[in-house]
Write a protein that holds these residues in place. Structure first.
Motif, short mmCIF file in Angstrom:
data_model
loop_
_atom_site.label_atom_id
_atom_site.label_comp_id
_atom_site.label_asym_id
_atom_site.label_seq_id
_atom_site.Cartn_x
_atom_site.Cartn_y
_atom_site.Cartn_z
N TRP A 173 0.80 -1.18 0.00
CA TRP A 173 0.08 -0.17 0.08
C TRP A 173 0.77 1.34 0.10
CZ3 TRP A 173 -4.93 -0.31 -1.23
CH2 TRP A 173 -5.41 -1.37 -0.82
N ASN A 188 -1.63 6.97 -3.30
CA ASN A 188 -1.95 6.93 -4.96
C ASN A 188 -1.25 8.10 -5.64
OD1 ASN A 188 -3.44 7.39 -7.40
ND2 ASN A 188 -5.23 6.67 -6.70
N THR A 245 -2.49 8.20 -13.65
CA THR A 245 -1.78 6.84 -12.92
C THR A 245 -2.11 5.56 -13.62
OG1 THR A 245 -3.65 6.98 -11.34
CG2 THR A 245 -1.58 8.15 -10.86
N ASP A 281 -3.16 1.89 -14.15
CA ASP A 281 -4.27 1.02 -13.60
C ASP A 281 -3.43 0.00 -12.65
OD1 ASP A 281 -6.27 -0.59 -12.77
OD2 ASP A 281 -6.48 -1.49 -14.59
N VAL A 282 -3.09 0.19 -11.48
CA VAL A 282 -2.46 -0.58 -10.48
C VAL A 282 -3.14 -1.66 -9.80
CG1 VAL A 282 -0.61 1.25 -10.17
CG2 VAL A 282 -2.63 1.04 -8.68
N ASN A 335 -6.11 -3.05 -6.98
CA ASN A 335 -6.47 -2.90 -5.45
C ASN A 335 -6.11 -1.54 -4.94
OD1 ASN A 335 -6.68 -5.76 -4.99
ND2 ASN A 335 -4.56 -5.96 -5.40
N SER A 336 -6.81 -0.55 -5.74
CA SER A 336 -6.62 0.97 -5.33
C SER A 336 -7.91 1.41 -4.78
CB SER A 336 -6.40 1.82 -6.76
OG SER A 336 -5.57 1.43 -7.66
N ASP A 337 -7.72 2.50 -4.07
CA ASP A 337 -8.90 3.25 -3.67
C ASP A 337 -8.56 4.88 -3.91
OD1 ASP A 337 -7.51 4.30 -1.68
OD2 ASP A 337 -8.39 2.45 -0.28
N GLU A 352 -5.10 5.39 -1.62
CA GLU A 352 -3.93 4.65 -1.81
C GLU A 352 -3.83 3.62 -3.00
OE1 GLU A 352 -6.02 4.04 1.27
OE2 GLU A 352 -5.29 5.84 2.04
N SER A 353 -2.84 3.16 -3.28
CA SER A 353 -2.72 2.12 -4.54
C SER A 353 -1.80 1.03 -4.11
CB SER A 353 -2.06 2.81 -5.58
OG SER A 353 -2.94 3.88 -6.36
N LYS A 354 -1.87 -0.11 -4.53
CA LYS A 354 -0.91 -0.94 -4.27
C LYS A 354 -0.01 -1.19 -5.43
CE LYS A 354 -2.10 -4.52 -1.06
NZ LYS A 354 -2.14 -5.96 -0.72
N LEU A 355 1.35 -0.65 -5.05
CA LEU A 355 2.69 -0.60 -6.04
C LEU A 355 3.69 -1.70 -5.44
CD1 LEU A 355 2.75 3.37 -5.95
CD2 LEU A 355 1.70 2.02 -7.69
#
Length: 771
Positions: A561, A564, A617, A619-620, A622-624, A627-630
């Motif tokens: 996490w 974003n 950004t 399309d990563v 598991n985003s909201d 936050e994003s998952k990177l």
């Protein structure tokens, strides 16, 4: 390792009567610190420093053994004793300072003076200073004893792992595996070990999942079954150990591991608070990126880092504070003095559950269970003293150039009990806002673990020992460090100011790597303060990331996490061109005819190639919204959508650290500076390549060395002979011994190995040249 006082440390049962005294006076000292410094330290320089921890390893090539040396700790006395000038002067003349650590087999070394973060030459000097530390310590030791920067010693706790051999029968730890002889001789350390156990009411219990292999028996068969030296010897058989896990029972398993820590000084308290908050989401990322500990107690484990080991090793919480059922016959309250009617009431309930339910009586996390006399409520405490941070400090008072505050109280979203009495005192002083008051009030839910009889009564106008007693035994991923107290008339600008300590990273095998990680964190800190990104995510997601960082090869296989990238408040177009090739373009002429030379100094800011920069950004998943998952690779290296940390650093170097005279000349025409920039490039390349998987983390490399060795039986166990093989390879790498080029290339990759082979070692005063 914290505060080292001279005097007589009190046993837990003597010391606990002074717990409230230490807390009360510690907060008085903290308030006095704020009175002295919070309004006066407004423009301190960006100084920084590092701490490197070494293990002294006895390598015997005849018997093919490698042991932790526990009888050579005299070198610390020699290197710090002015009456032994031959040793002492070597350290002073080379700008090195040596310090004790928890283990008798350990030494810590730092620069004697802090580095100046505004000068490129100081970033280069870091590695030179680290090489000096290692070589000075080597010169004080027999040739068979090597100071190695190992995160964990693979066979610590096995049958014979010390030199000379010592048996695990010590009263301080009562460990089934570790002798008390591994503990530093200073009275603080065995007392700390014993007092954690006595306060807790039972030994610490650390359980790591065993790495499954073809012949693995998912059972820790190293636990002795019939030992009866201490009542605690029965604990693994009544609930402390778990099937499928490696069991460890002593503080030494955690505090006997090594790490790399960086401290930076901000210009004032508000800047330090913003920096602390901005670094917090990076702590699990850097834990994953520095992973170096896949072996414990002779077992390959199914994780890559030491963090949960050291967290468990100093966990002094009782059963009731952890909200857990006690072992049969054990007390919910451990070493706490609790009113008898409360004990009777709990025993009648027949269980310890309920702390997190109807027993919580206010917003501070207090319960209706009180410790006798001191009337301090018992609280459910979710974390060990050694853990990830629990609260942000807020950037509300930090003056951004053109941005509003990023902080929102919803980011402090985890249960974090505080000391209500302390909180009220801090608020009443009018020197602390509620967020900062909660930070310190949370730290002060803890009891002091070691109290020296001679230091019970202190001058709260001049001493901060009581404050540091609590502050320095909250070992979190970050530490917010106020200045000390000084007499009137002192020039405070020459004393340490408001600092942030970055603590999660594992130690690396070479000085080059440790310098690279040190430079990276410091330059990230400086870049954060220049570009003011917004990295706030909920604390709960940072905690989740810390768990992910423990996984095998999390740096490559997992996502974390993170903020974003849409909300970083950074424009990707501002960082185009500031990649690792910027160094080559700036250092070398001849390939820069796009518009004019200056474009390469300033990146592609003028967009000479008419590059269209996408500001959306990717399309990563598991985003909201927040936050994003990177991946670690995305966070470190970025992509064509958003800048990573390395691009921020390189632009900082180009715009803030290059001398102004060179900016007008377009190119670096100074050989010394060109060499320094090339070295910085290689430091960043190491970080970049680890993040992308081009070269392995130490944990990955060590695991593969085990799995590929003919000495390995596919049973998840590291034998004595295999341990020697690993240590010898680690020594070769630490020494950058290019008589073994294939080993160095397997570790660094060909590009970095070639660079390291080409370099000259620094001159070291008073001892023969090293690498």
């Amino acid at each position: 390792m914290g505060l080292l006082s001279l005097g007589t440390p009190l046993d837990w049962h003597e010391a606990k009567q002074y717990n409230e005294h230490v807390r009360d006076n510690g907060i008085t000292q903290l308030i006095n610190i704020f009175k002295q410094h919070s309004k006066t330290r407004l423009n301190d320089k960006f100084y920084w420093g590092d701490e490197v921890e070494y293990m002294l390893v006895d390598i015997n090539d005849d018997s093919k053994t490698a042991r932790l040396s526990i009888d050579k700790d005299y070198i610390l006395d020699d290197l710090n004793d002015p009456e032994k000038p031959e040793s002492y002067n070597k350290a002073i003349e080379n700008d090195v300072s040596f310090h004790p650590e928890y283990g008798r087999f350990m030494i810590e070394a730092t620069p004697l003076k802090p580095y100046n973060g505004d000068f490129i030459c100081d970033y280069i000097y870091v590695e030179k200073n680290m090489i000096k530390r290692r070589k000075i310590s080597e010169s004080e030791l027999p040739s068979n004893i090597k100071p190695l920067t190992l995160t964990s010693f693979p066979r610590m706790g096995c049958e014979i792992f010390t030199s000379p051999n010592a048996k695990p029968i010590g009263p301080a730890s009562q460990s089934l595996f570790l002798p008390d002889e591994i503990i530093n001789r200073h009275a603080r350390f065995p007392t700390l070990t014993a007092n954690i156990r006595k306060r807790r009411g039972h030994k610490v219990a650390i359980n790591l999942p065993i790495y499954p292999d073809v012949n693995t028996k998912l059972l820790d068969d190293s636990i002795p079954k019939n030992r009866d030296y201490f009542n605690s010897d029965l604990e693994p058989w009544i609930g402390a150990s778990k099937p499928g896990f490696v069991y460890m029972d002593s503080m030494g398993f955690g505090m006997g591991s090594s790490c790399l820590q960086i401290t930076v000084q901000a210009k004032d308290i508000s800047q330090a608070r913003y920096l602390y908050d901005s670094l917090a989401p990076l702590t699990p990322i850097m834990l994953s990126l520095s992973a170096a500990a896949p072996i414990f107690k002779g077992f390959l484990v199914d994780q890559d880092v030491r963090w949960n080991v050291i967290s468990g090793a100093v966990d002094d919480r009782t059963f009731i504070e952890r909200d857990e059922e006690p072992y049969p016959g054990y007390d919910f309250f451990g070493g706490l003095d609790v009113e008898e009617e409360v004990k009777d009431h709990m025993n009648n309930l027949g269980g310890g559950k309920g702390i997190n339910g109807d027993r919580i009586i206010n917003e501070f996390g207090d319960t209706n269970l009180k410790i006798n006399k001191l009337t301090k409520p018992i609280q459910k405490i979710p974390k060990s003293r050694y853990e990830s941070i629990d609260n942000y400090l807020s950037d509300e008072h930090y003056k951004f150039n053109d941005k509003k505050s990023y902080f929102n109280e919803i980011y402090n979203d985890i249960y974090s009990p505080i000391n209500e009495k302390i909180y009220n005192r801090l608020i009443e002083s009018k020197l602390f806002d509620p967020i900062l008051a909660k930070h310190f009030a949370h730290l002060f839910i803890r009891d002091p673990l070691v109290i020296f009889n001679e230091r019970i009564n202190q001058d709260n106008e001049l001493s901060n020992d009581h404050f540091e007693n609590i502050q320095s035994t909250n070992w979190q991923t970050l530490r917010f460090k106020p200045p000390a107290l000084y007499p009137d008339g002192e020039n405070l600008s020459e004393k340490p100011g408001w600092r942030v300590e970055f603590r999660p990273m594992e130690i690396q095998l070479t000085d080059f790597e440790n310098a690279a990680y040190s430079n990276f964190i410091t330059l990230v800190s400086k870049a954060i303060l220049k570009y003011n990104p917004n990295y706030y995510i909920p604390i709960s997601k940072i905690d989740n990331n810390m768990k992910i960082a423990h996984k095998v090869d999390s740096v490559l296989k997992d996502k974390f996490w993170f903020k974003n990238p849409k909300l970083w408040n950074l424009k990707n177009s501002d960082f185009i061109g500031y990649d690792l090739t910027w160094f080559d373009r700036f250092i070398n002429q001849g390939n820069d005819e796009l518009i004019n030379d200056k474009v390469y100094l300033n990146g592609y800011f003028e967009d000479p190639l008419n590059i269209e920069v996408e500001e959306e950004t990717p399309d990563v998943g598991n985003s909201d919204e927040n936050e994003s998952k990177l991946t670690v690779n995305e966070i470190i290296n970025g992509n064509n959508i958003f800048p990573g940390l390395i691009k921020m650093i390189i632009k900082l170097i180009a715009t803030d650290l290059i001398p102004d005279t060179l900016k007008d000349n377009n190119h670096c025409n100074l050989n010394e500076l060109a060499g320094d920039l090339l070295t910085l490039q290689q430091y960043l390349k190491l970080i970049s390549y680890r993040a992308s998987g081009k070269i392995p983390t130490i944990a990955n490399w060590l695991r593969n060395q085990v799995l590929q060795s003919p000495l390995y039986n596919q049973d998840s166990k590291v034998s004595d002979e295999l341990n020697y093989e690993l240590i010898k390879k680690s020594q070769i790498i630490s020494d950058l011994d290019f008589n073994h080029p294939e080993l160095l290339e397997s570790y660094f990759g060909k590009s970095l190995a070639s660079f390291l082979k080409s370099r000259q070692a620094p001159t070291i005063n008073g001892i023969s040249n090293g690498h």
